[in-house]
Design a protein around this motif. Sequence first.
Motif, mmCIF file in Angstrom:
data_model
loop_
_atom_site.group_PDB
_atom_site.id
_atom_site.type_symbol
_atom_site.label_atom_id
_atom_site.label_comp_id
_atom_site.label_asym_id
_atom_site.label_seq_id
_atom_site.Cartn_x
_atom_site.Cartn_y
_atom_site.Cartn_z
ATOM 1 N N ASN A 163 -6.149 -2.649 12.663
ATOM 2 C CA ASN A 163 -5.530 -3.427 11.590
ATOM 3 C C ASN A 163 -5.650 -2.634 10.299
ATOM 4 N N ILE A 164 -4.525 -2.377 9.651
ATOM 5 C CA ILE A 164 -4.529 -1.608 8.414
ATOM 6 C C ILE A 164 -3.872 -2.415 7.307
ATOM 7 N N LYS A 165 -4.540 -2.480 6.163
ATOM 8 C CA LYS A 165 -3.951 -3.069 4.960
ATOM 9 C C LYS A 165 -3.806 -1.953 3.937
ATOM 10 N N ASN A 166 -2.631 -1.856 3.344
ATOM 11 C CA ASN A 166 -2.337 -0.786 2.400
ATOM 12 C C ASN A 166 -2.207 -1.346 0.985
ATOM 13 N N ASN A 167 -3.230 -1.148 0.167
ATOM 14 C CA ASN A 167 -3.181 -1.531 -1.245
ATOM 15 C C ASN A 167 -2.873 -0.333 -2.139
ATOM 16 N N ILE B 194 3.743 1.606 6.809
ATOM 17 C CA ILE B 194 3.116 0.450 6.190
ATOM 18 C C ILE B 194 3.370 0.592 4.695
ATOM 19 N N ASP C 175 1.006 -4.457 1.905
ATOM 20 C CA ASP C 175 1.561 -4.552 3.253
ATOM 21 C C ASP C 175 0.448 -4.274 4.276
ATOM 22 N N SER C 176 0.600 -4.820 5.456
ATOM 23 C CA SER C 176 -0.400 -4.594 6.504
ATOM 24 C C SER C 176 0.280 -4.564 7.861
ATOM 25 N N SER D 210 -10.652 -2.795 11.494
ATOM 26 C CA SER D 210 -9.842 -3.050 10.305
ATOM 27 C C SER D 210 -10.128 -1.971 9.266
ATOM 28 N N VAL E 202 -8.884 -0.758 5.228
ATOM 29 C CA VAL E 202 -8.147 -1.072 4.007
ATOM 30 C C VAL E 202 -8.067 0.204 3.177
ATOM 31 N N ASP F 49 -7.428 1.324 -0.359
ATOM 32 C CA ASP F 49 -7.356 0.647 -1.660
ATOM 33 C C ASP F 49 -6.462 1.391 -2.636
#
Length: 97
Positions: A5-9, A22, A27-28, A89, A91, A93
């Motif tokens: 799981n990747i979240k791109n801030n 992403i 976006d994730s 996971s 992230v 940042d």
Amino acid sequence: MYTLNIKNNYPWAITVNGNKIINDQGDSAGLKNQGNSYVTIPGIGKMAFIDLVDKKITGYPFIKETWDILIRTSNVEAYYRYKGRRELSAVIDQYET
């Protein structure tokens, strides 16, 4: 195999394995059934997720989990281990960390 799981801030889009984009700033994506994978991050380069399967890195005799993933960038590495729930996971940042 594991779920990544990747979240791109980060202010720019990143790509996973050369084809999954992403988008930037929130976006994730959940990527199932991953083995060896890499994330391309503008300004950093590639972050590798190396699936060690059941092989252990020497020097960690206290490890009890079955499965291992080595996470590397050009200047940082982390050793992630799991047993049972196979989910990781990450992230990225706004400062590319």
